[in-house]
Design a protein around this motif. Structure first.
Motif, mmCIF file in Angstrom:
data_model
loop_
_atom_site.group_PDB
_atom_site.id
_atom_site.type_symbol
_atom_site.label_atom_id
_atom_site.label_comp_id
_atom_site.label_asym_id
_atom_site.label_seq_id
_atom_site.Cartn_x
_atom_site.Cartn_y
_atom_site.Cartn_z
ATOM 1 N N ILE A 121 -10.932 9.720 -3.048
ATOM 2 C CA ILE A 121 -9.969 8.971 -2.233
ATOM 3 C C ILE A 121 -10.717 8.169 -1.182
ATOM 4 N N THR A 122 -10.328 6.928 -1.027
ATOM 5 C CA THR A 122 -10.960 6.067 -0.030
ATOM 6 C C THR A 122 -9.893 5.397 0.825
ATOM 7 N N GLN A 123 -10.265 5.044 2.046
ATOM 8 C CA GLN A 123 -9.357 4.322 2.942
ATOM 9 C C GLN A 123 -9.892 2.928 3.261
ATOM 10 N N LYS A 138 0.241 -8.401 -5.722
ATOM 11 C CA LYS A 138 0.642 -7.004 -5.604
ATOM 12 C C LYS A 138 -0.509 -6.054 -5.312
ATOM 13 N N GLY A 139 -1.723 -6.570 -5.095
ATOM 14 C CA GLY A 139 -2.846 -5.660 -4.965
ATOM 15 C C GLY A 139 -3.849 -6.025 -3.899
ATOM 16 N N ASN A 140 -4.450 -4.984 -3.301
ATOM 17 C CA ASN A 140 -5.559 -5.127 -2.372
ATOM 18 C C ASN A 140 -6.867 -4.853 -3.102
ATOM 19 N N LEU A 141 -7.977 -5.198 -2.474
ATOM 20 C CA LEU A 141 -9.292 -4.855 -3.006
ATOM 21 C C LEU A 141 -9.844 -3.707 -2.180
ATOM 22 N N ALA A 142 -9.956 -2.541 -2.822
ATOM 23 C CA ALA A 142 -10.487 -1.349 -2.158
ATOM 24 C C ALA A 142 -11.940 -1.144 -2.568
ATOM 25 N N LYS A 143 -12.672 -0.417 -1.721
ATOM 26 C CA LYS A 143 -14.057 -0.090 -2.023
ATOM 27 C C LYS A 143 -14.243 1.418 -1.934
ATOM 28 N N CYS A 144 -14.788 1.993 -3.015
ATOM 29 C CA CYS A 144 -15.044 3.428 -3.013
ATOM 30 C C CYS A 144 -16.222 3.747 -2.098
ATOM 31 N N ALA A 145 -16.045 4.719 -1.219
ATOM 32 C CA ALA A 145 -17.101 5.097 -0.286
ATOM 33 C C ALA A 145 -18.181 5.926 -0.958
ATOM 34 N N VAL A 146 -17.919 6.414 -2.178
ATOM 35 C CA VAL A 146 -18.870 7.270 -2.875
ATOM 36 C C VAL A 146 -19.731 6.477 -3.855
ATOM 37 N N CYS A 147 -19.075 5.715 -4.771
ATOM 38 C CA CYS A 147 -19.850 5.022 -5.809
ATOM 39 C C CYS A 147 -19.935 3.510 -5.584
ATOM 40 N N ASN A 168 0.856 -1.195 0.000
ATOM 41 C CA ASN A 168 0.000 0.000 0.000
ATOM 42 C C ASN A 168 0.890 1.243 0.000
ATOM 43 N N HIS A 169 1.836 1.264 -0.946
ATOM 44 C CA HIS A 169 2.899 2.249 -0.889
ATOM 45 C C HIS A 169 2.432 3.669 -1.159
ATOM 46 N N LEU A 170 1.182 3.844 -1.616
ATOM 47 C CA LEU A 170 0.763 5.174 -1.989
ATOM 48 C C LEU A 170 0.861 6.169 -0.830
ATOM 49 N N SER A 171 0.486 5.727 0.375
ATOM 50 C CA SER A 171 0.639 6.592 1.543
ATOM 51 C C SER A 171 0.525 5.759 2.801
ATOM 52 N N ILE A 172 0.984 6.309 3.885
ATOM 53 C CA ILE A 172 0.925 5.572 5.143
ATOM 54 C C ILE A 172 -0.515 5.448 5.633
ATOM 55 N N MET A 173 -1.440 6.202 5.041
ATOM 56 C CA MET A 173 -2.843 6.125 5.443
ATOM 57 C C MET A 173 -3.617 5.076 4.652
ATOM 58 N N ASN A 174 -2.894 4.355 3.771
ATOM 59 C CA ASN A 174 -3.535 3.246 3.050
ATOM 60 C C ASN A 174 -4.646 3.735 2.119
ATOM 61 N N THR A 175 -4.421 4.878 1.473
ATOM 62 C CA THR A 175 -5.452 5.457 0.624
ATOM 63 C C THR A 175 -5.406 4.889 -0.776
ATOM 64 N N ALA A 176 -6.550 4.942 -1.444
ATOM 65 C CA ALA A 176 -6.654 4.505 -2.824
ATOM 66 C C ALA A 176 -7.573 5.476 -3.550
ATOM 67 N N ILE A 177 -7.406 5.594 -4.868
ATOM 68 C CA ILE A 177 -8.188 6.535 -5.661
ATOM 69 C C ILE A 177 -9.134 5.760 -6.559
ATOM 70 N N CYS A 178 -10.428 6.016 -6.433
ATOM 71 C CA CYS A 178 -11.432 5.315 -7.227
ATOM 72 C C CYS A 178 -11.242 5.637 -8.712
#
Length: 309
Positions: A31-33, A43-52, A15-25
């Protein structure tokens, strides 16, 4: 290094993008956490957008080009064991169910299959009196489709980078496709341009809220390195509505498989335990039953939408 230190280092790296574990939908760019599953791919996690409410693989995966879908890839469909006729017979059961879901009786209605592979859906469409066209990113499978449908009816390439005539098609199909791209919004925009007014868009894609996903969690068979985007029914409904489509139906969708095909696909994706179980079962099955086609749910949904005027 202790286990906890190693795990913390690994999680930070993935999750190298930031120490807050953020991802961009990839759809709404918010931005979602929220991380639904860690490490669904190496190499990847499954993130969920909080908006859509879209689920997506993050960090953003590098998507393969057409060279990945070569002869070895299609050998996983058991084409050598089933033969071309046997494979088409199985696929046709699935695609006939797809066509039965829409009520178009006009002979000669034009259909575009995006990601047409070897042209099995278009073969079935031709039998239903559709006027068939296809787009395929793989040169290998496109060449096979051209032999069946016609050289001038199969385009090779990425639809997001092609110039095609506006309002040409009555129906567009996309089976097992939209989960392979982050650019879903662009894809729907292009489909809207290509469809005639009130034209149909038919899609089959994994349902993130399916029983099989809830049962198997991060071991769900649809979590693989080729799939980067996943929808719930509500998310698919909202997204299509945003891009000018009226959703007519979203429902469970079963596909036809047979024993030989199922075992070959599972072997390709490295599901060793399931392959072993099927090998034991196959030892006891009569030969004729191994080729018998049957419908099974695979955690996928059928989406039927219509372009608004």
């Amino acid at each position: 290094m202790s286990w906890k230190q190693w795990k913390a280092f690994y999680d930070k790296d993935i999750n190298h993008l930031s120490i807050m574990n953020t991802a961009i939908c990839p759809i709404c760019k918010q931005i979602t956490q929220k991380i639904a599953y860690k490490r669904i791919t190496p190499k990847g996690n499954l993130a969920k957008c909080a908006v859509c409410d879209i689920y997506f693989v993050w960090p953003k995966a590098s998507l393969p080009g057409g060279e990945v879908y070569n002869e070895d890839y299609y050998n996983a469909w058991a084409i050598k064991e089933l033969g071309s006729d046997g494979l088409f017979s199985m696929k046709k059961v699935t695609f006939d169910r797809l066509f039965d879901a829409i009520k178009i009786s006009r002979p000669g209605s034009s259909i575009l299959d995006i990601g047409c592979a070897m042209g099995h859906l278009l073969e079935a469409a031709k039998e239903k009196c559709f006027d068939p066209y296809g787009i395929e990113i793989s040169q290998y499978s496109a060449d096979i489709a051209r032999q069946k449908i016609g050289h001038d009816r199969i385009w090779v390439g990425d639809i997001t980078k092609m110039e095609l005539p506006d309002k040409k098609f009555d129906v567009i199909t996309a089976v097992d496709l939209i989960e392979h791209t982050y650019d879903t919004g662009l894809f729907f925009t292009i489909c809207g341009k290509l469809l005639k007014d009130n034209g149909y868009l038919l899609m089959v894609t994994p349902d993130i809220d399916s029983f099989s996903r809830k049962l198997t969690g991060k071991l769900w068979h649809n979590f693989n390195e080729q799939h980067v985007l996943f929808f719930s029914r509500e998310a698919a409904f909202n997204l299509l509505n945003r891009y000018g489509f009226k959703v007519i139906k979203i429902d469970n969708f079963k596909k036809a498989v047979n024993f030989i095909y199922l075992k070959s696909v599972l072997r390709f994706y490295g599901r060793r335990i399931l392959v072993f179980i099927l090998s034991v079962v196959g030892f006891l099955l009569p030969k004729r039953l191994k080729r018998k086609n049957f419908l099974i749910p695979q955690g996928e949904m059928l989406i039927i939408a219509r372009k608004r005027q």
